[in-house]
Scaffold this motif. Structure first.
Motif, short mmCIF file in Angstrom:
data_model
loop_
_atom_site.label_atom_id
_atom_site.label_comp_id
_atom_site.label_asym_id
_atom_site.label_seq_id
_atom_site.Cartn_x
_atom_site.Cartn_y
_atom_site.Cartn_z
N VAL A 1 0.86 -1.18 0.00
CA VAL A 1 0.00 0.00 0.00
C VAL A 1 0.90 1.23 0.00
O VAL A 1 2.08 1.16 0.35
CB VAL A 1 -0.93 0.02 1.24
N GLU A 2 0.35 2.38 -0.40
CA GLU A 2 1.15 3.60 -0.47
C GLU A 2 1.67 3.95 0.93
O GLU A 2 0.89 4.29 1.82
CB GLU A 2 0.33 4.76 -1.04
N SER A 3 2.96 3.82 1.12
CA SER A 3 3.56 4.00 2.44
C SER A 3 5.07 4.03 2.29
O SER A 3 5.62 3.74 1.23
CB SER A 3 3.18 2.82 3.36
N LEU B 1 -7.59 -9.05 -0.20
CA LEU B 1 -8.48 -8.01 -0.70
C LEU B 1 -9.04 -7.07 0.38
O LEU B 1 -9.22 -5.88 0.12
CB LEU B 1 -9.63 -8.64 -1.49
N PRO B 2 -9.31 -7.55 1.62
CA PRO B 2 -9.86 -6.65 2.63
C PRO B 2 -8.96 -5.46 2.97
O PRO B 2 -9.42 -4.49 3.57
CB PRO B 2 -10.05 -7.56 3.85
N LEU B 3 -7.68 -5.54 2.62
CA LEU B 3 -6.75 -4.46 2.98
C LEU B 3 -6.77 -3.30 1.99
O LEU B 3 -6.16 -2.27 2.24
CB LEU B 3 -5.33 -5.02 3.07
N TRP B 4 -7.45 -3.47 0.87
CA TRP B 4 -7.44 -2.44 -0.18
C TRP B 4 -8.86 -2.00 -0.49
O TRP B 4 -9.70 -2.82 -0.89
CB TRP B 4 -6.78 -2.97 -1.45
N GLU B 5 -9.13 -0.70 -0.34
CA GLU B 5 -10.45 -0.18 -0.71
C GLU B 5 -10.61 -0.17 -2.22
O GLU B 5 -11.69 -0.44 -2.75
CB GLU B 5 -10.63 1.23 -0.15
N ASP B 6 -9.53 0.16 -2.93
CA ASP B 6 -9.56 0.25 -4.39
C ASP B 6 -8.95 -1.01 -4.98
O ASP B 6 -7.73 -1.17 -5.04
CB ASP B 6 -8.77 1.49 -4.84
N LYS B 7 -9.78 -1.95 -5.41
CA LYS B 7 -9.29 -3.24 -5.91
C LYS B 7 -8.52 -3.08 -7.22
O LYS B 7 -7.57 -3.81 -7.48
CB LYS B 7 -10.47 -4.21 -6.11
N ALA B 8 -8.91 -2.10 -8.04
CA ALA B 8 -8.18 -1.86 -9.29
C ALA B 8 -6.77 -1.37 -9.00
O ALA B 8 -5.81 -1.76 -9.68
CB ALA B 8 -8.93 -0.85 -10.15
N ALA B 9 -6.63 -0.51 -7.98
CA ALA B 9 -5.31 -0.02 -7.59
C ALA B 9 -4.46 -1.16 -7.06
O ALA B 9 -3.24 -1.23 -7.30
CB ALA B 9 -5.44 1.08 -6.54
N TYR B 10 -5.08 -2.08 -6.34
CA TYR B 10 -4.38 -3.25 -5.82
C TYR B 10 -3.84 -4.10 -6.97
O TYR B 10 -2.67 -4.47 -7.01
CB TYR B 10 -5.34 -4.07 -4.96
N GLN B 11 -4.71 -4.38 -7.93
CA GLN B 11 -4.30 -5.17 -9.09
C GLN B 11 -3.16 -4.49 -9.85
O GLN B 11 -2.17 -5.13 -10.22
CB GLN B 11 -5.49 -5.37 -10.03
#
Length: 322
Positions: free
Chosen positions: A139-141, A169-179
């Protein structure tokens, strides 16, 4: 000696005292040290390898518990830092009747996400070393930037980079950004480990064979494909493929099984006198058989690190099946 460096989260998994109950209805939990990078480092160390974990913990009791557990497993902890700016990460888990899991994470942020790129400045990698990482801490950090710095440093040293996306998946609100993030890190790795449950999300491709082929991008030379109780495969860039059917055991808890599997693969790579690619090209099926045994044995007990077998136990298990 070949060394393993794992990078990312180390946290406390709160494992339910009963199976078949939704997370909201669980009455009691048992704390277990977890986090994929911690599990992989511990597996490699318990099997006899030299492991280092690159992460950050809070100055709290949970951080103390993680350090004690890792050191007890033989993991080198000198590169684990502590901070008072955030707490150690927590994850609450529920288990269905087959031992599969549902997660709820507490990190806003957790101490590991504050790990800064400058904290790897004093770490020296060599061409014999392996760097393993997952996607949970991408994640952005600061920790994401630290991953990029460590990957660049390992690549410069000529070492091997292994990416196990380990999708949560529960850790990312934006699934497209995760992918998109996972896809951006894939070309940086030499070896990709991916499961049948996550490959479609990662690649966006429905056809399994086409999805695996799509992973061969950038530096990727090997894809290790796991299929739960149906075993695993090693696919090389030249299309050579090895497979192993896996083992049938009485499953109690699948937490950490995939981490134990890749930790066991890495053990075989570091104990070999050849390069990781050559080892997999020459003994791929044997490596999978050993790793499948470790992964299967891990599911026979609760927790992750606490359920990892040592090498003698693995050899006894495999010998009893012959």
């Amino acid at each position: 000696m070949k060394r393993l460096f794992t990078m990312g989260e180390a946290l406390i998994d709160f494992i339910p005292e009963e199976k078949g109950t939704k997370l909201k209805d669980v009455g009691g939990f048992e704390p277990q040290v977890g986090g994929a990078p911690a599990n992989v480092a511990a597996t490699h160390a318990i099997l006899g390898g030299e492991s280092f974990l690159l992460t950050q913990l809070g100055v709290d009791a949970f951080g103390d518990k993680i350090l004690d557990t890792l050191e007890g497993a033989g993991v080198k902890t000198e590169y684990i830092t502590r901070t008072q700016q955030a707490n150690t990460g927590l994850a609450f888990v529920s288990l269905d009747d087959t031992g599969n899991r549902d997660f709820s994470f507490y990190r806003n942020p957790s101490a590991d996400l504050l790990y800064h790129p400058s904290q790897i400045d004093g770490i020296e990698f060599s061409a014999d070393d392996i760097l393993h990482f997952c996607s949970v801490d991408l994640v952005e950090s600061d920790m994401k930037l630290a991953h990029e710095a460590a990957i660049g440093k390992m690549k410069t040293a000529g070492g091997t980079i292994i990416f196990d996306p380990n999708i949560r998946l529960p850790l990312w609100e934006d699934k497209a950004a995760y992918q998109e993030t996972v896809q951006s890190f894939i070309p940086m790795a030499d070896i990709i480990k991916v499961s049948d449950e996550e490959i479609r999300f990662i690649t966006g491709i429905e056809d399994e064979k086409k999805a695996i082929s799509a992973l061969f991008t950038g530096n990727v030379k090997v894809v290790i494909f796991t299929k739960g109780p149906d075993g695993s495969e090693v696919i090389l860039k030249d299309n050579t493929m090895f497979s192993h059917p896996g083992y049938t055991v009485l499953t109690v808890d699948t937490t950490g099984a995939g981490d134990a599997f890749i930790g066991a693969v890495i053990h075989k790579l570091t104990e070999s006198g050849s390069s990781p690619y050559s080892t997999l090209a020459e003994t791929g099926r044997e490596v999978l058989g050993f790793a499948n045994a470790v992964g299967a044995m891990t599911t026979m007990k609760k927790g992750a690190i606490s359920s990892i077998p040592d090498k003698h136990e693995v050899e006894t298990f495999m010998g009893g099946l012959q």
